[in-house]
Motif scaffolding. Structure first.
Motif, PDB file in Angstrom:
ATOM      1  N   TRP A 118       0.861  -1.172   0.000  1.00  0.00           N
ATOM      2  CA  TRP A 118       0.000   0.000   0.000  1.00  0.00           C
ATOM      3  C   TRP A 118       0.902   1.228   0.000  1.00  0.00           C
ATOM      4  N   TYR A 126       1.400   5.425   0.250  1.00  0.00           N
ATOM      5  CA  TYR A 126       0.807   6.637   0.812  1.00  0.00           C
ATOM      6  C   TYR A 126       1.562   7.863   0.303  1.00  0.00           C
ATOM      7  N   GLN A 132       4.002   6.695   7.516  1.00  0.00           N
ATOM      8  CA  GLN A 132       2.802   6.030   7.037  1.00  0.00           C
ATOM      9  C   GLN A 132       1.657   6.200   8.023  1.00  0.00           C
ATOM     10  N   ILE A 162      -0.980   4.279   8.479  1.00  0.00           N
ATOM     11  CA  ILE A 162      -1.626   3.040   8.902  1.00  0.00           C
ATOM     12  C   ILE A 162      -0.589   2.031   9.377  1.00  0.00           C
ATOM     13  N   TRP A 190      -3.927  -3.698   8.454  1.00  0.00           N
ATOM     14  CA  TRP A 190      -4.820  -3.829   7.301  1.00  0.00           C
ATOM     15  C   TRP A 190      -6.215  -3.315   7.626  1.00  0.00           C
ATOM     16  N   GLN A 219      -7.026  -0.708   9.257  1.00  0.00           N
ATOM     17  CA  GLN A 219      -7.101   0.749   9.151  1.00  0.00           C
ATOM     18  C   GLN A 219      -7.284   1.231   7.716  1.00  0.00           C
ATOM     19  N   ILE A 220      -6.978   0.370   6.761  1.00  0.00           N
ATOM     20  CA  ILE A 220      -7.153   0.733   5.353  1.00  0.00           C
ATOM     21  C   ILE A 220      -8.626   1.005   5.050  1.00  0.00           C
ATOM     22  N   TYR A 234     -10.020   6.866   3.799  1.00  0.00           N
ATOM     23  CA  TYR A 234      -9.075   6.954   2.687  1.00  0.00           C
ATOM     24  C   TYR A 234      -9.767   6.593   1.376  1.00  0.00           C
ATOM     25  N   LEU A 269      -9.449   4.664  -1.864  1.00  0.00           N
ATOM     26  CA  LEU A 269      -8.684   3.451  -2.139  1.00  0.00           C
ATOM     27  C   LEU A 269      -8.583   3.207  -3.638  1.00  0.00           C
ATOM     28  N   THR A 319      -6.837   0.416  -6.457  1.00  0.00           N
ATOM     29  CA  THR A 319      -6.223  -0.895  -6.617  1.00  0.00           C
ATOM     30  C   THR A 319      -6.609  -1.469  -7.972  1.00  0.00           C
ATOM     31  N   LEU A 362      -4.838   5.871  -0.557  1.00  0.00           N
ATOM     32  CA  LEU A 362      -3.912   4.746  -0.486  1.00  0.00           C
ATOM     33  C   LEU A 362      -4.089   3.926  -1.756  1.00  0.00           C
ATOM     34  N   CYS A 384       3.882   1.523   2.604  1.00  0.00           N
ATOM     35  CA  CYS A 384       3.456   1.210   3.966  1.00  0.00           C
ATOM     36  C   CYS A 384       4.034  -0.159   4.303  1.00  0.00           C
TER      37      CYS A 384
END
Length: 442
Positions: free
Chosen positions: A195, A197, A206, A208, A211, A213-214, A225, A227, A229, A318, A339
């Motif tokens: 991840w 940041y 970082q 977080i 996981w 906290q993501i 956040y 996100l 991906t 993130l 991270c």
């Protein structure tokens, strides 16, 4: 139910085939005559297509490292045998590779072994495996070496068992590699996903450490956040990571409690699936919650980290992307960083591996090349150089990967447990797909 039944049948087939194969796994330990199943192996190695099958000395399934007659041959001995193969008509060592960087190995190889012609085919991972399978089925074997990675057990459980590939573990080089990284294949190098940041938005480091906290939410219920991906369901490595969270559910639950000071509440509905889903499993709960988060799917890794670079402290983002995308920090001036050491673990190692092709025309040449590309006896052959970039870690303890800002051991990743993930993977894929389709934010 069909998928579960198929998985169970496959498991039975694998157990039977492994138990039937009396592989010749040589060890330095005396035979354990009290071990079950060692009295009368059903077949000989020559009759069994699975070289990596059953250890008759211990009565257990055999994983790597696997020693055979090739394991103790030196570069010089293999070179002489490879020249004999070339003189007999097998004049080209063919390598099917998933990394275009393998093409950069050719010049150094030609300089070192001028009598041996090398041809590298740059293919995607599916092509590498499918071409090798077709060649095996038709008996027209062209490839001598395969380079690919196995993140969900497909290669280990299916291509060994079909007799398409066979293991090669050079003993002297393997003495410089942790055995946990030799269990399922002989490694070229390891990578992982992180991840990312924005370092300008978070100058103190970082934001977080877990996981959980993501996918954290603000007091008003909004997502903390943004996100970014790739679509998890289309990325085998990412799905395998989520499958591992289910396998290590106790660690996931403990990570939640460490962060929030209370036990995890389970909210997923397991009744939606035509297969058994474990109850009160923290990995399943994470998969459910993550699948309901607001996400932006981007197929290009450079664009993923660009989204992080463009984010701000007031609207933080993130992104999950491969380690190598950190190169944009220096090349393009992006304000990005990894991270690391997220709990319960940061990532699974994705290991690029080298395999010899069963029944190839150049068995000695194939193994000489595998030794060469992984550094040779002293790690200085030059074969590793094209892969020596930030975000790739060499697993040999005698090769210094000083191009990386942090050592692999300090990042919090763990070795991939393909034994567990292989059987769990199809159901995890189905769970993700169904739940993602229920996401009101997508």
């Amino acid at each position: 139910m069909k998928k579960k039944l198929f998985a169970l049948l496959m498991a039975g087939v694998m157990v039977l085939s492994l138990a039937a194969c009396g592989g010749d796994k040589k060890t330095d330990e005396p035979a354990n005559t009290d071990a079950p199943g060692t009295e009368e192996p059903a077949t000989t190695e020559a009759e069994c297509p699975l070289n990596l099958g059953y250890d008759v000395e211990t009565g257990t399934e055999a994983h790597g490292p696997y020693w055979d007659e090739w394991s103790d041959m030196t570069d010089e001995e293999l070179y002489e045998k490879a020249k004999e193969e070339a003189a007999a008509g097998a004049d080209t060592i063919n390598v099917y590779a998933t990394s275009s960087k393998m093409l950069k190995v050719v010049d150094k190889w030609n300089e070192t072994y001028p009598e041996l012609k090398l041809e590298v085919s740059d293919l995607d991972s599916d092509e590498v495996l499918s071409k090798a399978q077709i060649e095996n089925e038709t008996g027209n074997i062209t490839a001598d070496v395969l380079q690919t990675k196995d993140v969900n057990g497909n290669v280990f459980f299916e291509y060994y068992s079909q007799g398409i590939i066979e293991p090669f573990y050079p003993r002297d080089i393997c003495s410089h590699i942790d055995e946990e990284n030799l269990t399922f294949s002989y490694p070229l190098y390891a990578s992982q996903a992180f991840w990312y940041y924005n370092t300008e938005a978070f100058p103190d480091g970082q934001p977080i450490t877990s996981w959980w906290q993501i996918i954290e939410k603000n007091e008003d219920g909004s997502q903390k956040y943004r996100l970014y991906t790739k679509e998890i369901g289309q990325e085998t490595a990412y799905l395998s990571l989520f499958a591992s969270f289910i396998n290590y559910s106790d660690e996931m639950a403990q990570s939640y409690k460490d962060v929030y000071g209370e036990d995890l509440e389970y909210t997923y509905d397991a009744s939606q699936f035509p297969f058994e889903v474990p109850e009160n499993n923290a990995g399943v709960e994470y998969l459910w919650r993550f699948s309901q988060a607001k996400m932006t799917f981007i197929g290009d890794g450079d664009e993923l980290v660009l989204a992080v670079h463009n984010s701000t402290a007031d609207d933080p983002a993130l992104a999950l992307a491969s380690a190598g995308k950190i190169g944009n920090r220096d090349e393009s001036g992006y304000n990005i960083a990894w991270c690391t050491n997220l709990t319960p673990y940061n990532a699974l190692l994705n290991v690029e591996s080298m395999f010899a092709v069963a029944g190839c025309d150049n068995p000695a040449g194939a193994r000489l090349f595998i030794r060469f590309v992984t550094g040779g006896a002293d790690g200085k052959s030059g074969g590793l150089k094209p892969f020596s970039k930030e975000g790739n870690w060499m697993l040999r303890d005698d090769v210094e990967d000083d191009w990386n800002p942090e050592k692999l051991a300090d990042l919090g990743a763990r070795a991939n447990d393909l034994d567990a993930i292989y059987w769990n993977y199809p159901n995890v894929q189905d769970m993700w797909t169904l739940w993602l389709n229920q996401n009101p934010n997508m």
